[in-house]
Design a protein around this motif. Sequence first.
Motif, PDB file in Angstrom:
ATOM      1  N   ALA A 329      11.756  37.419  24.215  1.00  0.00           N
ATOM      2  CA  ALA A 329      13.072  36.824  24.003  1.00  0.00           C
ATOM      3  C   ALA A 329      13.992  37.420  25.050  1.00  0.00           C
ATOM      4  CB  ALA A 329      13.595  37.130  22.597  1.00  0.00           C
ATOM      5  N   GLU A 330      14.768  36.570  25.707  1.00  0.00           N
ATOM      6  CA  GLU A 330      15.716  37.014  26.725  1.00  0.00           C
ATOM      7  C   GLU A 330      17.107  36.523  26.346  1.00  0.00           C
ATOM      8  OE1 GLU A 330      17.040  39.113  28.814  1.00  0.00           O
ATOM      9  OE2 GLU A 330      15.240  38.969  30.073  1.00  0.00           O
ATOM     10  N   TYR A 331      18.121  37.311  26.651  1.00  0.00           N
ATOM     11  CA  TYR A 331      19.500  36.899  26.394  1.00  0.00           C
ATOM     12  C   TYR A 331      20.157  36.534  27.720  1.00  0.00           C
ATOM     13  CZ  TYR A 331      24.401  36.888  25.031  1.00  0.00           C
ATOM     14  OH  TYR A 331      25.707  36.509  24.827  1.00  0.00           O
ATOM     15  N   ILE A 332      20.785  35.353  27.761  1.00  0.00           N
ATOM     16  CA  ILE A 332      21.399  34.852  28.985  1.00  0.00           C
ATOM     17  C   ILE A 332      22.917  34.880  28.807  1.00  0.00           C
ATOM     18  CG2 ILE A 332      21.486  32.928  30.619  1.00  0.00           C
ATOM     19  CD1 ILE A 332      18.830  31.970  29.218  1.00  0.00           C
ATOM     20  N   LEU A 354       7.662  33.286  15.561  1.00  0.00           N
ATOM     21  CA  LEU A 354       8.856  32.670  14.979  1.00  0.00           C
ATOM     22  C   LEU A 354       9.661  33.652  14.137  1.00  0.00           C
ATOM     23  CD1 LEU A 354       7.393  29.190  13.985  1.00  0.00           C
ATOM     24  CD2 LEU A 354       9.090  29.658  15.770  1.00  0.00           C
ATOM     25  N   THR A 355       9.087  34.810  13.873  1.00  0.00           N
ATOM     26  CA  THR A 355       9.842  35.856  13.184  1.00  0.00           C
ATOM     27  C   THR A 355      10.180  36.995  14.151  1.00  0.00           C
ATOM     28  OG1 THR A 355       7.735  36.807  12.371  1.00  0.00           O
ATOM     29  CG2 THR A 355       8.935  35.312  10.907  1.00  0.00           C
ATOM     30  N   HIS A 356       9.180  37.454  14.904  1.00  0.00           N
ATOM     31  CA  HIS A 356       9.393  38.597  15.800  1.00  0.00           C
ATOM     32  C   HIS A 356      10.411  38.271  16.896  1.00  0.00           C
ATOM     33  CE1 HIS A 356       8.027  42.327  17.926  1.00  0.00           C
ATOM     34  NE2 HIS A 356       8.505  41.650  18.968  1.00  0.00           N
ATOM     35  N   GLU A 357      10.095  37.266  17.716  1.00  0.00           N
ATOM     36  CA  GLU A 357      11.009  36.945  18.811  1.00  0.00           C
ATOM     37  C   GLU A 357      12.332  36.396  18.287  1.00  0.00           C
ATOM     38  OE1 GLU A 357      10.322  38.207  21.457  1.00  0.00           O
ATOM     39  OE2 GLU A 357       8.140  38.348  21.524  1.00  0.00           O
ATOM     40  N   ALA A 358      12.279  35.710  17.149  1.00  0.00           N
ATOM     41  CA  ALA A 358      13.534  35.231  16.549  1.00  0.00           C
ATOM     42  C   ALA A 358      14.380  36.399  16.063  1.00  0.00           C
ATOM     43  CB  ALA A 358      13.242  34.271  15.401  1.00  0.00           C
ATOM     44  N   GLY A 359      13.743  37.510  15.684  1.00  0.00           N
ATOM     45  CA  GLY A 359      14.497  38.703  15.309  1.00  0.00           C
ATOM     46  C   GLY A 359      15.300  39.229  16.488  1.00  0.00           C
ATOM     47  N   HIS A 360      14.651  39.267  17.666  1.00  0.00           N
ATOM     48  CA  HIS A 360      15.379  39.649  18.883  1.00  0.00           C
ATOM     49  C   HIS A 360      16.529  38.682  19.142  1.00  0.00           C
ATOM     50  CE1 HIS A 360      12.874  42.842  20.402  1.00  0.00           C
ATOM     51  NE2 HIS A 360      11.798  42.096  20.516  1.00  0.00           N
ATOM     52  N   ALA A 361      16.200  37.391  19.094  1.00  0.00           N
ATOM     53  CA  ALA A 361      17.187  36.368  19.434  1.00  0.00           C
ATOM     54  C   ALA A 361      18.370  36.397  18.467  1.00  0.00           C
ATOM     55  CB  ALA A 361      16.527  34.991  19.437  1.00  0.00           C
TER      56      ALA A 361
END
Length: 565
Positions: A329-332, A354-361
């Motif tokens: 997951a990257e933040y822009i 859908l849980t792990h990367e969504a947690g970052h996002a």
Amino acid sequence: MDFNKVEYVRPNLAEFKDKVHKLSEQLKNATNGLVAQVAATELVALVNDVNSQEYVASIRYSIDTNDTFYKGESDFWDEYGPQFSDALTEYQKAVVASPFQDELAKIYPHTLIDMTKDELRVKDTNIIPLQQEDNRLISEYSDLIANAQVDFRNQTYTLAQLGPLMSDEDRDTRRDANAAYWGFFAQNEATFDRIYDDMVHVRTQMAHELGFKDYSEMSYVFMDRFDYDEAMVSTYRHEIETKVVPLVLAQRAKQAKRLGLDKLEYYDLGIQFKSGNAKPEGTPEELVETARQMYHEMSAETGPFFDHMVSSHLLDLLAKPGKMSGGYAEYIPSIESPFIFANFNGTSGDVDVLTHEAGHAFQTTMAKWIQPGETVFPTNDAAEIFSMSMEFIAYPWMQNFFKDQTAKYKYAHLQSALEFLPYGILVDHFQHEVYTHPDWTPAERKACWRELELRYNPDKDYSENPDLDRGIYWMRQGHIFEVPFYYLDYTIAQVVAYQFWKRFEVDHDKSAWPDYLAMAKAGGSQSLLELLQTGHLQSPFEPGALDDTLAAIKSALDAVDDSAL
């Protein structure tokens, strides 16, 4: 906002340098806090824009490494990224030296000032050629993995696409799939050895140029490990080795019994149940819709967040030829939005994404109030807390993904998180040994890996695969090549995430979500230990910090009649 329509414009390095110089002079000559704040605000906007262009190019290249335009942009950033970073040095020095720290604190979190001090310790114009070479080597590794083509039973697969077959319920299939997968690494072993050997020497030269004893010592600075040191990490490793490894071995014995095997071969480790591992039900589109429903029910904050991710095309989830492996997951900053990249392959890992990367996002969405984009995420050790914890927070909704296989999924997920801790420590310990012995030959590195593997993962029997027995397993771990020393952060976060698991699943603590949300909103404005205080959590470096959680995990696993799954 539609990510597919977000414009990418390559920044002009000369113009960037000129603007940074002017802002540096403005800050140096500031006669009051207001002038200092104006310079800081303009600099944040400038850096956010440049970083955003780099992230957009990187995301699009990772989605399709055969795209010639973004391949060219990837090469550009490999070469010029270090120069953009170096151009900030004058301004960073002015920030640290400014007498108007109280006013600057309204723009820059204290963590950014600390990070700036760390960054200045690992920056020098003289090492830019070394950084460029390191970037080139990282891209070479990534391309080699992304473009891997493996023939298996008259079909051609990418490495990611082989994943489901490597844990197939049919033992012959998973054995042969594993042989094909590892055959790729054995066939390209000399290339992997050469890339990593060059990386070790380049990174060691960087460390020496900057006055560090070795690259391992330097890692505590460039990873912004504000709250702990190598001695504390060494103690932490010992805790994992002595307390977690025995629990994992006990679980492995139960796994062998479930599978009706006298002992587990290396290709059996990925299969938990004789009837096969739990697999999500539904197409990728249906899984995303199920996730949308879950996040709407989870909290008032998570529903709108996920709606935005879907409607703005901020998800790229399917594995395909030419796509880089893994997930992130990257933040822009320029669009104040995160992006999720993954490689769905029909396994439970699709739901984990859908849980792990969504947690970052989700965390970055809650923390987008922070002006400098580089501190929307916390430091890596803290950032992974949000992703790993979200995997556990989502447990009540797993029924929607796995239907009658839900019990299998939860049992395997809880166990796999436990298994990860020794492996994560192994990866970190290996890198520590490699960079404190930079003159080792490739053969010596592989021997070190196997020696450490027998300590932290003694359940791995490679008697049927001499290549793995020589120690090539680490070549598949992209973090070792691409983001050195990151893996320790995953283990720290996993220990903390287990505390959230206990609070949500065992204690039914009503304050657990508010604490998680408060930490997410704080984001990179707080250090690891500060975030743990915000969330009323225990530091993993405290003596016995693992004991209560490990006891709860053992109790939860032992309470399940796993033979019936």
